[in-house]
Design a protein around this motif. Structure first.
Motif, mmCIF file in Angstrom:
data_model
loop_
_atom_site.group_PDB
_atom_site.id
_atom_site.type_symbol
_atom_site.label_atom_id
_atom_site.label_comp_id
_atom_site.label_asym_id
_atom_site.label_seq_id
_atom_site.Cartn_x
_atom_site.Cartn_y
_atom_site.Cartn_z
ATOM 1 N N ASP A 76 1.185 -1.183 -0.459
ATOM 2 C CA ASP A 76 0.043 0.177 0.311
ATOM 3 C C ASP A 76 1.005 0.484 0.201
ATOM 4 N N LEU A 77 2.046 0.953 -0.626
ATOM 5 C CA LEU A 77 3.171 2.319 0.006
ATOM 6 C C LEU A 77 4.004 1.618 -0.670
ATOM 7 N N VAL A 78 4.708 2.831 -1.889
ATOM 8 C CA VAL A 78 6.071 2.566 -2.409
ATOM 9 C C VAL A 78 6.753 3.981 -1.769
ATOM 10 N N LEU A 79 8.351 3.955 -1.172
ATOM 11 C CA LEU A 79 9.009 5.001 -1.255
ATOM 12 C C LEU A 79 10.694 5.046 -1.597
ATOM 13 N N PHE A 80 10.744 5.996 -2.419
ATOM 14 C CA PHE A 80 11.895 5.866 -3.390
ATOM 15 C C PHE A 80 13.011 6.532 -2.396
ATOM 16 N N HIS A 81 13.811 6.543 -1.947
ATOM 17 C CA HIS A 81 15.039 7.220 -0.991
ATOM 18 C C HIS A 81 16.017 7.690 -2.249
ATOM 19 N N ARG A 82 15.897 9.209 -2.440
ATOM 20 C CA ARG A 82 16.736 9.848 -3.203
ATOM 21 C C ARG A 82 17.381 11.232 -3.496
ATOM 22 N N ASN A 83 18.757 11.025 -3.558
ATOM 23 C CA ASN A 83 19.651 12.527 -3.321
ATOM 24 C C ASN A 83 19.402 12.588 -1.693
ATOM 25 N N GLY A 84 19.182 12.097 -0.837
ATOM 26 C CA GLY A 84 18.542 12.594 0.374
ATOM 27 C C GLY A 84 17.357 13.373 0.564
ATOM 28 N N GLN A 85 16.807 12.966 -0.469
ATOM 29 C CA GLN A 85 14.594 13.023 0.002
ATOM 30 C C GLN A 85 14.381 11.771 0.125
ATOM 31 N N HIS A 86 12.924 11.589 -0.174
ATOM 32 C CA HIS A 86 12.106 11.009 0.074
ATOM 33 C C HIS A 86 10.750 11.450 -1.048
ATOM 34 N N PHE A 87 10.361 10.261 -1.376
ATOM 35 C CA PHE A 87 9.206 10.689 -2.066
ATOM 36 C C PHE A 87 8.592 8.838 -2.352
ATOM 37 N N GLY A 88 7.236 8.972 -2.156
ATOM 38 C CA GLY A 88 6.249 7.888 -2.440
ATOM 39 C C GLY A 88 5.150 8.143 -2.724
ATOM 40 N N THR A 89 3.821 7.142 -3.236
ATOM 41 C CA THR A 89 3.080 6.949 -3.164
ATOM 42 C C THR A 89 2.357 5.409 -3.034
#
Length: 440
Positions: free
Chosen positions: A59-72
Motif C-alpha cells: 500500500d506504499l512505495v518509498l523512493f529514497h533519492r539524493n537525501g529526499q524521500h518520495f512515495g505513492t
C-alpha cells in the motif's frame, strides 16, 4: 394340435425375450454424462475469485533519492510496479541478518526503493506471486521489499526482504538488466510523486509521512445489500437444516452448532461456529492461506479488500477495504473489514459487512484539501500523553460512515489516521480546529 402349436410359439417367444433382456443386462452401460457434467449442487459465489497478488499487495512505495524521500499509495502505480517485479527471477536467497550493521540505512538509505506491505507475509505463500530460481528457499516472513537501485550498473542487482520488526533480513539477487529497467521506469522519476518526511520514532525505526499539498476525493455510494440466503448456502455445512428467524429486525440463521446473524441497521454479518477446536499451534502460512481460500470459496471479495493483519495466537486474519485510488478505509463498527478466526479444521468466527459499494455517485464526488503531514504530526506530538516510540504509522485514509440525511448512502470522507501502540485512531476536524478552517 393347434393348441400345442400355440404353446410352442408362446414358449419360443418368451425364451427369445429372455435372451434379449439378458443380453441387454449384460451389455448395458449407463450414461453418466448428465450426472458427471450436470452441476446439481450449484456453487455459491457472491463475486468472482481473486488472485493472490490482488489480495496481498503493498500500500506504499518509498523512493529514497539524493537525501529526499518520495512515495505513492496510488493503486494503479503500485500495480504497475508489482507487475514488473512479478516478471523478475530472484536467486541466491539467504539470511543476511547477521551482516546488517545499520538496519535503518539498509532499508531507508539513499538509492533504495522501499515497497511496503500492510502486514508480515510468509514467503511460502508469496512464491506464487514472485519467481525464485531455487526450488527450496529459507522460510521467513517479510513486509518490505527493498530494491537497491544505486548500484544498478555495478553487477547483479540486490533485493532485500525485511520483516516488520527489522530483526530479520534476507537478501536475494536479480539480473542487472532488470534493475536498470526498474531504475528507468520508476526510480529516476521519483520526484513526480508525493514528498514524504521522516519522523524518528526510535533509534531503530523511522516513520515516513506524506507532506506538501494533499488533495483527495470525497465519495458517496449507494451500496448493494448482499443476499443473506447466499451466505447461508455458503457458510453452513447443510443449509437444508438451517432455521431462519428475525429478532428485533436482525436476521438469524442457525443449525445445531452454528449461527449467523445479519444486522441490516449496522450492515454487519456475524457467523459463529464454536465447535471448532482452537487449542493447537498453527503456522503463519497455513493460517493465511486457508483464510484467503475460505473467502475465495464463496466469492466473498465483494469490494477491493487487502490483507492487513494476522495474529497467530488468536488464529485470526484481517482484510481491510481500500478505496479505488488506494487509500485504506476505516469504520468504528468494523464495516470496512473482514475478520476470520480459525479452529483446527474449520472457521469459528467470520465477521464482515453485508454490503458492497460498487460504484460511487459521480455527481456527489468532491475534491478536498487536507492539512499537511507536518501539521498532523505536530498535533500528535502536542498531546501530553504522546510517546514517540509508540507511533507506528501516520497515513491518509477514508472514514466510512452512513449519511445522516439519507441512511441508505455510504460516505467516504478523507482524514488522517495513525497507528499508535497497535491501535488505529483518527485525527478529526475538531482535533485540528482552526487548521482545517484556514484551508477552506
Amino acid at each position: 394340435m393347434k393348441y400345442e402349436n400355440s404353446k410352442s410359439a408362446i414358449l419360443t417367444f418368451l425364451v427369445l425375450v429372455s435372451i434379449v433382456l439378458t443380453w441387454n443386462l449384460w451389455t448395458y452401460q449407463p450414461n453418466f454424462d448428465m450426472l458427471e457434467n450436470g452441476n446439481y449442487v450449484e456453487e455459491v459465489t457472491l463475486k468472482e475469485k481473486r488472485e493472490l497478488h490482488q489480495i496481498i499487495s503493498p500500500d506504499l512505495v518509498l523512493f529514497h533519492r539524493n537525501g529526499q524521500h518520495f512515495g505513492t499509495t496510488n493503486a494503479v502505480s503500485l500495480d504497475k510496479m508489482m507487475n514488473e517485479l512479478r516478471k523478475w527471477s530472484f536467486y541466491d536467497v539467504e539470511d543476511y541478518s547477521e551482516n546488517v550493521e545499520n538496519i535503518k540505512e539498509l532499508v531507508h538509505g539513499n538509492g533504495n526503493a522501499e515497497i511496503v506491505f500492510p502486514a508480515d507475509i510468509p514467503i511460502e505463500i508469496y512464491r506464487s506471486v514472485l519467481k525464485f530460481e531455487e526450488k527450496r528457499i529459507p522460510a521467513f516472513n517479510f513486509n518490505r521489499i527493498v530494491v537497491n537501485v544505486e548500484n544498478s550498473e555495478k553487477g547483479n542487482g540486490t533485493v532485500y526482504f525485511v520483516s516488520s520488526d527489522y530483526q530479520h533480513v534476507y537478501v536475494s539477487h536479480i539480473s542487472p538488466s532488470l534493475l536498470i529497467e526498474f531504475n528507468k521506469n520508476f526510480f529516476k522519476n521519483a520526484e513526480q510523486y508525493q514528498p514524504y518526511i521522516p519522523f524518528e520514532a526510535t533509534a531503530e525505526r523511522t516513520v515516513y509521512i506524506p507532506d506538501g499539498k494533499l488533495e483527495m476525493m470525497e465519495y458517496t455510494y449507494l451500496p448493494v445489500v448482499l443476499n443473506s440466503e447466499a451466505f447461508k448456502e455458503a457458510l453452513f455445512s447443510d443449509p437444508n437444516f438451517v432455521q431462519r428467524g428475525t429478532v428485533s429486525g436482525v436476521e438469524e440463521f442457525s443449525d445445531v452448532s452454528s449461527k449467523m446473524t445479519v444486522n441490516n441497521d449496522t450492515n454487519m454479518l456475524l457467523y459463529v461456529n464454536p465447535t471448532g477446536e482452537s487449542n493447537y499451534v498453527d503456522n503463519s502460512y497455513d493460517l493465511l492461506k486457508r483464510s484467503i481460500d475460505f473467502i475465495n470459496g464463496h466469492g466473498g471479495w465483494t469490494d477491493p479488500y487487502r490483507y492487513v493483519a494476522k495474529d497467530e495466537k488468536r488464529k485470526s486474519v484481517k482484510f481491510r477495504l481500500y478505496s479505488i485510488d488506494g487509500y485504506p478505509v476505516f469504520n468504528e463498527s468494523g464495516m470496512s473489514e473482514i475478520e476470520e478466526v480459525w479452529g483446527r479444521d474449520e472457521i469459528t468466527r467470520y465477521v464482515r459487512p453485508n454490503i458492497s459499494l460498487e460504484l460511487p455517485l459521480t455527481t456527489e464526488m468532491v475534491k478536498v484539501t487536507l492539512p499537511t503531514g507536518s501539521s498532523a504530526l505536530e498535533f500528535l506530538k502536542s498531546r501530553k500523553s504522546f510517546k514517540p516510540e509508540l507511533l507506528e504509522q501516520l497515513v491518509l485514509g477514508y472514514r466510512m460512515s452512513k449519511d445522516t440525511s439519507e441512511n441508505r448512502l455510504i460516505l467516504l470522507e478523507p482524514a488522517w489516521f495513525y497507528r499508535y501502540n497497535q491501535t488505529w485512531g483518527q485525527i478529526t476536524k475538531e482535533d485540528l480546529g482552526g487548521l482545517l478552517r484556514g484551508l477552506e
